[in-house]
Motif scaffolding. Structure first.
Motif, mmCIF file in Angstrom:
data_model
loop_
_atom_site.group_PDB
_atom_site.id
_atom_site.type_symbol
_atom_site.label_atom_id
_atom_site.label_comp_id
_atom_site.label_asym_id
_atom_site.label_seq_id
_atom_site.Cartn_x
_atom_site.Cartn_y
_atom_site.Cartn_z
ATOM 1 N N GLN A 169 0.831 -1.209 0.000
ATOM 2 C CA GLN A 169 0.000 0.000 0.000
ATOM 3 C C GLN A 169 0.862 1.254 0.000
ATOM 4 O O GLN A 169 0.529 2.263 -0.629
ATOM 5 C CB GLN A 169 -0.941 -0.014 1.203
ATOM 6 C CG GLN A 169 -1.886 1.181 1.272
ATOM 7 C CD GLN A 169 -2.832 1.268 0.100
ATOM 8 O OE1 GLN A 169 -3.336 0.245 -0.368
ATOM 9 N NE2 GLN A 169 -3.067 2.472 -0.388
ATOM 10 N N ALA A 170 1.987 1.202 0.714
ATOM 11 C CA ALA A 170 2.866 2.373 0.801
ATOM 12 C C ALA A 170 3.476 2.738 -0.544
ATOM 13 O O ALA A 170 3.907 3.885 -0.751
ATOM 14 C CB ALA A 170 3.973 2.119 1.834
ATOM 15 N N VAL A 196 1.932 3.025 -3.315
ATOM 16 C CA VAL A 196 0.984 3.776 -4.145
ATOM 17 C C VAL A 196 1.377 5.240 -4.266
ATOM 18 O O VAL A 196 1.388 5.811 -5.366
ATOM 19 C CB VAL A 196 -0.448 3.639 -3.579
ATOM 20 C CG1 VAL A 196 -1.410 4.535 -4.340
ATOM 21 C CG2 VAL A 196 -0.903 2.186 -3.635
ATOM 22 N N ASP A 197 1.736 5.862 -3.154
ATOM 23 C CA ASP A 197 2.063 7.289 -3.170
ATOM 24 C C ASP A 197 3.423 7.578 -3.785
ATOM 25 O O ASP A 197 3.756 8.756 -4.010
ATOM 26 C CB ASP A 197 2.006 7.852 -1.743
ATOM 27 C CG ASP A 197 0.597 7.840 -1.175
ATOM 28 O OD1 ASP A 197 -0.365 7.880 -1.973
ATOM 29 O OD2 ASP A 197 0.454 7.775 0.063
ATOM 30 N N ARG A 198 4.207 6.534 -4.050
ATOM 31 C CA ARG A 198 5.532 6.760 -4.645
ATOM 32 C C ARG A 198 5.522 6.661 -6.168
ATOM 33 O O ARG A 198 6.547 6.889 -6.804
ATOM 34 C CB ARG A 198 6.535 5.748 -4.089
ATOM 35 C CG ARG A 198 6.745 5.858 -2.601
ATOM 36 C CD ARG A 198 7.801 4.884 -2.130
ATOM 37 N NE ARG A 198 7.506 4.456 -0.776
ATOM 38 C CZ ARG A 198 7.842 3.281 -0.269
ATOM 39 N NH1 ARG A 198 8.489 2.405 -1.023
ATOM 40 N NH2 ARG A 198 7.537 2.974 0.976
ATOM 41 N N GLY A 206 5.270 8.038 -9.399
ATOM 42 C CA GLY A 206 5.319 9.412 -9.896
ATOM 43 C C GLY A 206 6.244 9.545 -11.079
ATOM 44 O O GLY A 206 6.283 8.686 -11.967
#
Length: 331
Positions: free
Chosen positions: A30-31, A33-35, A37
């Motif tokens: 899950q962590a 996902v925000d990476r 980019g």
């Protein structure tokens, strides 16, 4: 390590341990996902522009993950293969060309075997995408694009065995492969062409024309035939039915062994009947270019075992039985 008799299993402890592992690994994925980019987009751009192959490399557990990522890339439209970094230093580096992209996996980002070959790879003109758990590592700094697969902790209670980190790397590799698949417009038929021996390949590559019976193997009688002649044709061709053909060569109907059984329950003497009096006048048909999987669905929907294969003018081209589809492993 205690060599005495093992203590009785603690079911509650085992269960909670397993749940902890899944929670930790799920959180690690899950962590990521925000990476996703700019660097992820850059890695995709490099691989989409690659005129050679994506060469995946890693050692230890990263190597095992790398082999899977290479296999997933290759099967989803991105030509790829795995190269062991230690073997690369002893001749396998010749596999890499200036047109390739090296995808290097290392949780520490400091794997000596990879760092030994990266300068040589870059000197050849190949591009480097690094997937590490340490953004500031030497491998990450050398990369043209870095994929951050860092995890807060391993699922191992000792925080030593690669567990959450390998799961995260594997998931990130899948994300990369699927993003590339989508960018290439890679569809089901493309996937099937890479998996001709699998069930999906058979379903998407096998057409009705490939499995239908044709020529003299097709059971058929003219619409002027008496019922005994139709029964004889059913027996001779062993498909459990016969097509009934009109004078202009088009399919007029079908008569099946099921029709015969139901007829015998109602009638005593059927010898004087014409086949047109007892046939089904609107049989299910399919075209030769249809997928065999479509024939299976049509049979299931209509609860039948045979299909007549016709052209656009309803002229008989062939016949297919569910056994033919079973033999072709489409079902």
């Amino acid at each position: 390590m205690n060599q005495d008799s093992p203590a009785p299993l603690d079911a509650a402890r085992l269960t909670e341990c397993a749940r902890d592992v899944l929670r930790i690994e799920a959180a690690a994925v899950q962590a990521l996902v925000d990476r996703i980019g700019d660097d992820f987009v850059r890695a995709c751009e490099l691989m989409l522009a690659c005129k050679g192959r994506v060469v995946v490399s890693g050692i230890g557990k990263s190597g095992h993950v790398g082999r899977k990522i290479a296999a997933t890339l290759a099967s989803t439209g991105t030509p790829a293969f795995f190269m062991h970094p230690a073997e690369a230093s002893h001749g396998d580096l010749g596999m890499i060309t200036p047109d390739d992209v090296l995808l290097a996996l290392s949780n520490s980002g400091n794997t000596a075997e990879l760092l030994a070959i990266v300068p040589l790879v870059k000197r050849r003109g190949a591009r480097l995408v690094a997937m590490t758990g340490t953004p500031g590592s030497p491998l990450a700094e050398l990369a043209d694009a870095h994929l951050d697969a860092a995890v807060e902790r391993e699922a191992c209670p000792l925080n030593l065995a690669p567990t959450a980190s390998t799961t995260a790397a594997l998931a990130l590799g899948d994300a990369l492969a699927v993003a590339l698949l989508d960018a290439r417009g890679f569809g089901p038929e493309d996937f099937a062409s890479s998996h001709p021996g699998g069930a999906l390949g058979r379903r998407l590559l096998t057409h009705v024309a490939d499995v239908m019976r044709s020529g003299d193997a097709i059971p058929s009688v003219p619409d002027t035939a008496a019922l005994p002649a139709a029964i004889l044709e059913i027996t001779r061709k062993r498909m459990g039915m016969t097509a009934v053909i009109s004078a202009d060569g088009r399919v007029a109907g079908i008569f099946t062994d099921g029709d015969l059984r139901r007829l015998l329950e109602r009638e005593g003497d059927v010898r004087r009947l014409l086949v047109t009096e007892v046939m089904s006048a609107s049989p299910a048909t399919i075209g030769p270019a249809a997928l065999a999987a479509e024939a299976v669905k049509l049979m299931e929907d209509r609860r039948i075992s045979q299909l007549l294969v016709v052209d656009a003018d309803r002229r008989l081209l062939g016949a297919v039985h569910i056994h033919d589809l079973l033999a072709a492993k489409v079902v």
